[in-house]
Design an enzyme around this catalytic site. Structure first.
Site, PDB file in Angstrom:
ATOM      1  N   ASN A 149      40.914 -41.822  -9.471  1.00  0.00           N
ATOM      2  CA  ASN A 149      41.118 -43.267  -9.271  1.00  0.00           C
ATOM      3  C   ASN A 149      39.832 -44.092  -9.341  1.00  0.00           C
ATOM      4  O   ASN A 149      39.875 -45.279  -9.647  1.00  0.00           O
ATOM      5  CB  ASN A 149      41.883 -43.542  -7.971  1.00  0.00           C
ATOM      6  CG  ASN A 149      41.161 -43.044  -6.740  1.00  0.00           C
ATOM      7  OD1 ASN A 149      40.375 -42.110  -6.804  1.00  0.00           O
ATOM      8  ND2 ASN A 149      41.418 -43.671  -5.614  1.00  0.00           N
ATOM      9  N   GLU A 247      36.787 -35.773   1.512  1.00  0.00           N
ATOM     10  CA  GLU A 247      37.155 -37.200   1.514  1.00  0.00           C
ATOM     11  C   GLU A 247      38.598 -37.269   1.043  1.00  0.00           C
ATOM     12  O   GLU A 247      38.870 -37.191  -0.160  1.00  0.00           O
ATOM     13  CB  GLU A 247      36.244 -37.990   0.552  1.00  0.00           C
ATOM     14  CG  GLU A 247      34.774 -37.979   0.919  1.00  0.00           C
ATOM     15  CD  GLU A 247      34.441 -38.885   2.099  1.00  0.00           C
ATOM     16  OE1 GLU A 247      35.319 -39.665   2.524  1.00  0.00           O
ATOM     17  OE2 GLU A 247      33.315 -38.780   2.610  1.00  0.00           O
ATOM     18  N   CYS A 281      41.909 -45.154  -2.108  1.00  0.00           N
ATOM     19  CA  CYS A 281      42.115 -44.411  -0.855  1.00  0.00           C
ATOM     20  C   CYS A 281      42.012 -45.319   0.363  1.00  0.00           C
ATOM     21  O   CYS A 281      42.703 -45.113   1.349  1.00  0.00           O
ATOM     22  CB  CYS A 281      41.118 -43.270  -0.749  1.00  0.00           C
ATOM     23  SG  CYS A 281      39.428 -43.817  -0.945  1.00  0.00           S
ATOM     24  N   GLU A 457      29.683 -40.396   2.953  1.00  0.00           N
ATOM     25  CA  GLU A 457      29.046 -40.651   1.659  1.00  0.00           C
ATOM     26  C   GLU A 457      28.429 -42.023   1.704  1.00  0.00           C
ATOM     27  O   GLU A 457      28.943 -42.938   2.350  1.00  0.00           O
ATOM     28  CB  GLU A 457      30.081 -40.548   0.544  1.00  0.00           C
ATOM     29  CG  GLU A 457      30.711 -39.171   0.513  1.00  0.00           C
ATOM     30  CD  GLU A 457      31.392 -38.831  -0.791  1.00  0.00           C
ATOM     31  OE1 GLU A 457      32.219 -39.637  -1.240  1.00  0.00           O
ATOM     32  OE2 GLU A 457      31.084 -37.767  -1.357  1.00  0.00           O
TER      33      GLU A 457
END
Ligand code: NAD
Length: 476
Positions: A149, A247, A281, A457
């Site tokens: 994505n 993640e 997300c 991250e």
């Protein structure tokens, strides 16, 4: 541009000769074909990364940083070439693709600097003849597996930090969108990355995943994707006690309090919800408007959804592209059908658009009368469906917002400072946006809690993910 795998500094085909088509989701036609390998390619790439790692770690952070800065510069310089590649393989409109490439450049730029701050510590010892030091050392070889994505930003978030820390990398992009990752690796090669420091393999996910899990040369796997695959990796990592960062998905709530400007809140909500067609997300997924503004918010939202323009992301004026695959669209359809069966109302949308015969399009959709038994309330739809429900009090809002196993992102909109504080303290998520529905940035730590995974991250935390702590105790 080489659309191949990069192993040990060479652009190569798959060892087994395999290839796979990349499909344009707006037309369902083939864009190109790329090498599609397996575990053999992964092992070759891991070997190359392991051989290259000591020399890369011995370079100074300043030398590594200079190279990463060149990569950031090249991304920005080539943005008009890079953006259409991304739009064609994953469907997002050109403006969003430009934004993603710019954000990828931000990451390389930021970690080029942050690598210079991998500080250790000197600890005052309790005995006079001892000297105590804490050193930060590169983890070693890092394997990355990423979702489709954000086909450039997700790899960039891992690679920029790992490379800055002195790790070497074997990247595996999503087989659905490998071209953006390949384009990014092209730029790293042009920036001067030494052979073996950055490797890219594309191919059978299970095979490559197993190679990453089983090779003792891989010191860490950093994964972005679904819960399902996260669980496979976590189980597989147990044998080798392999370091992991996961993640995973989310189902982000938004609490809209009755003190806001409703028109402005609706504008922000629709823009954030339908960014990348809801395939984000941290995308706001469950909307709760306080009772006093519920009807007004619903109408303001409906009007804005009606103004979205569906079509190929390459066309001017298009705000919303297709879903990435036929399966992605079927998932959305099944969520809407489930909600309707259980009593939800479709205010707008709710089906495929008549006018667009080809492409995996689905109308931006607004749902009300949603209840917690519906999949849309407790699972990740990953598509253009916006459920809006009322809430009464702050406590009621927080209860509904926190009522899923996910913990990636949560949001609130309010002009009241006390409400804002209570809400950012009360939302159980790794990322909280208050009057900000787009919180991801290179300098901020990004990561989930609960079933959304672990690890950070971006930011200083993102660098630490790729550094081991070594304690040195020296007697004098
Ligand atoms: P996915 O889990 O199906 O695939 C992700 C990656 O894993 C792909 O590269 C795929 O090839 C690989 N993979 C699949 N099976 C594997 C296996 N057995 N072993 C090793 N690798 C395997 O996810 P997706 O459909 O590509 O992406 C959507 C999901 O990603 C959503 O749940 C979304 O929320 C999540 N996501 C999370 C973040 C985040 O930062 N938290 C960001 C983007 C997407």
């Amino acid at each position: 541009m080489q659309y191949k795998m990069l192993i040990d500094g060479h652009w190569v085909e798959a060892r087994g000769g395999g290839s796979r088509a990349v499909i344009d989701p707006a037309t369902e036609s083939v864009i190109t074909s790329v090498p599609f390998g397996d575990g053999r390619d992964a092992y070759a790439a891991i070997d190359a990364a392991a051989r290259a790692q000591p020399a890369w770690a011995q370079m100074t952070a300043y030398e590594r940083g200079a190279l990463l800065l060149r990569a950031a510069y090249l991304i920005r310089e080539r943005i008009e070439t890079l953006a259409p590649i991304m739009t064609r393989e994953c469907g997002k409109p050109l403006n969003e693709a430009r934004g993603e490439w710019n954000a990828a450049a931000d990451l390389f730029e930021w970690f080029a600097e942050e690598g210079k701050r991998a500080y250790g510590r000197v600890i005052p010892a309790r005995r006079s003849h001892k000297r105590l030091l804490v050193l930060k050392e590169a983890v070693g070889v890092v394997a990355t597996i990423t979702a489709w994505n954000f086909p450039a930003y997700l790899p960039a978030r891992k690679w920029s930090a790992a490379l800055a820390a002195g790790c070497t990398v074997v990247g595996k992009p999503s087989e659905i969108t490998p071209m953006s990752a390949m384009a990014l690796v092209n730029l790293l090669v042009e920036a001067g990355i030494p052979a073996g420091v950055m490797n890219l393999v594309n191919g059978k996910a299970e095979d490559i995943g197993q190679a990453f899990l089983q090779s003792p040369l891989v010191n860490k796997i950093s994964f972005t994707g679904s819960q399902r695959v996260g669980q496979i990796l976590m189980r597989g990592a147990a044998d080798g006690i392999k370091k992991l960062a996961l993640e995973l998905g989310g189902s982000a709530p938004v609490l809209i309090f009755d003190d806001v400007d409703v028109e402005s809140a609706a504008e922000q909500a629709v823009a954030a919800k339908f960014r990348n067609n809801g395939q984000v997300c941290i995308s706001p997924a469950r909307f709760y408007a306080q009772r006093g503004i519920f009807e007004e918010f619903l109408e303001a939202t409906r009007a804005r959804i009606a103004a979205l323009k569906l079509g190929s992301g390459l066309e001017a004026g298009v705000t919303t592209g297709p879903l990435v695959t036929a399966e992605g669209r079927e998932r959305v359809e099944s969520f809407v059908a489930d909600a309707q069966t259980k009593g939800a109302n479709v205010v707008i949308g709710g089906s495929r658009p008549q006018a667009l015969g080809r492409g995996f399009f689905y109308q931006p959709t607004l749902l009300t009368n949603v209840n917690p038994t519906m999949r849309i309330s407790c699972d990740e739809v990953f598509g253009p469906v916006m459920p809006v429900s009322p809430f009464e009090t702050l406590a009621d809002g927080l209860r509904q917002a926190n009522a899923t196993p996910f913990g990636l992102a949560g949001y609130a909109m309010t002009n009241n400072v006390k409400t804002a504080v209570r809400v950012y303290e009360g939302l159980k998520f790794g990322i909280v946006g208050v009057n900000d529905l787009v919180p991801a940035t290179a300098e901020g730590p990004f990561g989930g809690i609960k079933e959304s995974g672990f690890g950070s991250e971006g930011a200083a935390e993102g660098l630490l993910e790729y550094l081991n702590t070594k304690f040195v105790s020296m007697g004098m």
